[in-house]
Design an enzyme around this catalytic site. Structure first.
Site, PDB file in Angstrom:
ATOM      1  N   GLU A 109       0.811  -1.228   0.000  1.00 26.76           N
ATOM      2  CA  GLU A 109       0.000   0.000   0.000  1.00 26.76           C
ATOM      3  C   GLU A 109       0.839   1.271   0.000  1.00 26.76           C
ATOM      4  O   GLU A 109       0.484   2.252  -0.658  1.00 26.76           O
ATOM      5  CB  GLU A 109      -0.977   0.020   1.184  1.00 26.76           C
ATOM      6  CG  GLU A 109      -2.185  -0.888   1.005  1.00 26.76           C
ATOM      7  CD  GLU A 109      -1.940  -2.308   1.492  1.00 26.76           C
ATOM      8  OE1 GLU A 109      -0.846  -2.558   2.044  1.00 26.76           O
ATOM      9  OE2 GLU A 109      -2.826  -3.162   1.317  1.00 26.76           O
TER      10      GLU A 109
ATOM     11  N   HIS B  26     -10.539  -3.521   9.763  1.00 30.50           N
ATOM     12  CA  HIS B  26     -11.233  -3.507   8.472  1.00 30.50           C
ATOM     13  C   HIS B  26     -12.570  -2.762   8.553  1.00 30.50           C
ATOM     14  O   HIS B  26     -13.433  -2.945   7.704  1.00 30.50           O
ATOM     15  CB  HIS B  26     -11.500  -4.935   7.975  1.00 30.50           C
ATOM     16  CG  HIS B  26     -10.280  -5.645   7.462  1.00 30.50           C
ATOM     17  ND1 HIS B  26      -9.185  -5.911   8.241  1.00 30.50           N
ATOM     18  CD2 HIS B  26      -9.983  -6.139   6.234  1.00 30.50           C
ATOM     19  CE1 HIS B  26      -8.274  -6.549   7.527  1.00 30.50           C
ATOM     20  NE2 HIS B  26      -8.734  -6.699   6.298  1.00 30.50           N
TER      21      HIS B  26
END
Lengths: 309, 326
Positions: free
Chosen positions: B60, B129
């Protein structure tokens, strides 16, 4: 090339001096002793190729063709500097010569360079990107992530690692278990080589090989240039972490001295031509300093301008 | 006009912009054949091929930098980060690079980068998440933040984001992906910095964004049954933030409730509440109130998760309390 190396040397010496005098505030990372690397690299690349630099980027920028006056003016924080006084020593760019910026975050520029190479590949413009990094940055995650991406996508990028043996004060030998940064290329399927970074002709030849590889679509190359910075990491560095003996050994391997000897042995350079090249370079630096000192301070009212395009 | 889901509206904006401009391309983890974790990019590979619907490694931090570097040379990348929680890994490239370059390099460069990522809980995905981290990024100068609450805005704000010459953080919401709404078929742009008044009301103003705008609308219906008339404002973008619309509304209703799904400390409520308060404090019947997630990680267990996430029922409770307070 020899004149360019002199220019980089004199420019950095002048930059350090004005910082020590207090004419310029902040920090300043000079690359004295590392001149052969950018000069050798850009001597063999095309003007429309790109480069992304590190926190030690004055030399990279000058060798890429940036105006010494505007680089010096940025060190002084003046309006005519490449960043109008906002960037200082380690945040300068000159897009008109393809210099996409120096960077205050160690390893921060590596993915930027990789993305620039992705753009070159997608635009099919045949250009190559040089990603400068130091031995210290090769321990950042961005180095590993970016090399992997460049390898799987066969991007036209040259990772030019300037291993000057110390990440600020930390010796490479204590911060990595491998002998050479170049060994890390194998982990990503990238050809890598170790090159004498103080031999401008060796730098040039290795870069030519990497650029040919990049332009033919074969992908990235990692080149580790072994070198040494003759000055401290930044202006406040007194260098307690290395010995004066080690410094003396490297001074003998000064890239400028060695290239001068080489040129003299080939009969290309003599005392009078050397004196002329030196005075030319010195004049450019003196002119840059004068320009910087005379450039106006930026207007405080303008500080928020240009945040958004 | 036809009804389509929020996810399909996003896909439609991506496809239309990729057809319109060859420099627009998508990149991200598992976005090509797999279509992304939430299937938003499903089918784009067939039309545009693997170069423009580009799968990336799980990196990322660096894929954000790669997208930034490509944007600096004139490409218009749309990067998908699978969960907004992963913005933490990308934060250096956003904060120190993409958002700074234009200002710091003296306006030499544009960074037309869009980062799409889903926020929010409600699915039991737990602490890494389910977060809503977008308000962290309100403190990054040089970054725009868009957070659609409807299918039409998902398409319209994303189209605007892709055409914007600045980095844009585009916050989607996991619970809204399957929500259906009317969406124009052709080109559809929604300007940044212009809040939408979703429902008119006189007794109090509820300002929210993303899924909390939907919850606020539900709450307003319930409140209407109790004789409380709530105005619901969907902010649409957090940067630029349309304070004026909220000020005008709260000045009229005399009460302001700010609802957000992220944690309460230094959140949107703190910022917007104060900005409104300092302008019209003497028009307010009671202090502005904030409804947000308490400062704890989001648990997996459905009951524990529901205990901390704001909802229509909790909005109703807050609104009632405000009406009783003054």
């Amino acid at each position: 090339m020899y004149r360019d190396m002199l220019l980089l040397r004199f420019f950095e010496e002048r930059a350090l001096r004005v910082f020590l005098e207090g004419a310029v505030v902040g920090t300043c990372h000079a690359g004295i002793g590392q001149e052969a690397i950018p000069v050798g690299i850009f001597s063999v690349l095309r003007p429309d190729d790109y480069a992304v630099s590190t926190h030690r980027g004055h030399g990279h920028m000058l060798a890429k063709g940036a105006d010494p006056r505007r680089v010096m003016a940025e060190l002084f924080g003046r309006r005519d500097g490449y960043a109008g006084g906002r960037g200082g020593s380690q945040h300068m760019a000159c897009f008109e010569v393809g210099f996409l910026g120096s960077n205050g975050i160690t390893g921060g520029g590596i993915p930027i360079a990789t993305g620039a190479a992705l753009a070159c590949k997608m635009k099919r413009n045949g250009r190559v990107v040089v990603s400068f990094l130091g031995d210290g940055a090769s321990n950042q995650g961005t180095f590993h992530e970016s090399l992997n991406m460049a390898a799987i996508w066969k991007l036209p990028v040259i990772y030019a690692c300037e291993n000057n043996l110390y990440a600020m004060s930390s010796p490479w030998s204590e911060m990595a278990a491998v002998k050479d940064v170049a060994e890390r290329g194998a982990a990503y399927g990238i050809p890598a080589e170790v090159v004498d970074g103080n031999d401008v002709l060796a730098v040039r030849e290795s870069t030519a090989r990497a650029a040919a590889r990049a332009r033919s679509g074969e992908g990235p190359t990692l080149i580790e240039f072994k070198t040494y910075r003759f000055c401290g990491h930044s202006r406040s560095d007194t260098m307690p972490y290395r010995t004066r003996e080690e410094e003396a050994e490297w001074l003998i391997r000064c890239p400028i001295l060695r290239f001068s000897e080489r040129l003299r042995s080939l009969g290309i350079l003599d005392d009078s031509s050397e004196a002329k090249l030196r005075s030319d370079a010195m004049r450019i630096v003196a002119d840059a300093e004068e320009f910087a000192r005379n450039s106006p301070e930026p207007d405080p009212e303008s500080v928020a301008e240009g945040l958004f395009a | 006009m036809r009804e389509i889901t929020y996810a399909r509206a996003i896909r439609e904006a991506l496809a239309q912009e990729m057809r319109r401009d060859p420099n627009v391309f998508c990149m991200g983890e598992d976005i090509a054949l797999y279509g992304g974790a939430f299937k938003v990019t499903e089918g784009l590979l067939d039309e545009f091929g693997p170069e423009r619907v580009r799968n990336t490694p799980i990196s990322e931090g660096s894929i954000t930098g790669v997208a930034t570097g490509a944007a600096m040379l004139g490409m218009r990348p749309v990067l998908e980060l699978m969960f907004c929680d992963f913005l933490a890994l990308a934060a250096d490239q956003i904060l120190n690079h993409a958002a700074k370059f234009r200002h710091v390099y003296g306006q030499q460069v544009r960074v037309p980068l869009t980062i799409r990522t889903p926020s929010g809980g409600g699915r039991g995905y737990g602490p890494t998440h389910s977060q809503s981290l977008e308000t962290w990024f309100m403190r990054v100068p040089g970054l725009k933040i868009a957070c659609p609450a409807s299918s039409a805005d998902a398409k319209g704000l994303l189209t605007t984001a892709i055409r914007d010459d600045n980095p844009v953080l585009f916050i989607e919401n996991k619970m809204l992906y399957s929500l259906k709404g009317d969406v124009p078929e052709g080109e559809h742009l929604v300007p940044f910095g212009k809040a939408a008044i979703l429902r008119r009301g006189d007794d109090l103003t509820i300002a929210a964004y993303s899924r909390m705008s939907v919850e606020s609308l539900k709450a307003a219906s319930i409140l209407a049954g109790e004789g409380i008339s709530a105005e619901v404002i969907d902010l649409r973008t957090l940067c630029p933030l349309d304070v004026d619309t909220v000020v005008a509304s709260a000045q009229r209703t005399g009460r302001l409730l700010i609802v957000e799904e992220g944690t309460i400390t230094c959140g949107l409520g703190a910022e917007l509440g104060f900005r409104v308060f300092e302008r019209i404090w003497d028009y307010l019947e009671c202090p502005p109130r904030r409804l947000a997630c308490p400062d704890v990680p989001i648990p997996c267990n459905t009951k524990l998760e529901a205990a901390i996430l704001p909802s229509a029922v909790k909005i109703v409770d807050e609104a009632r309390a405000m009406m009783e307070a003054g």
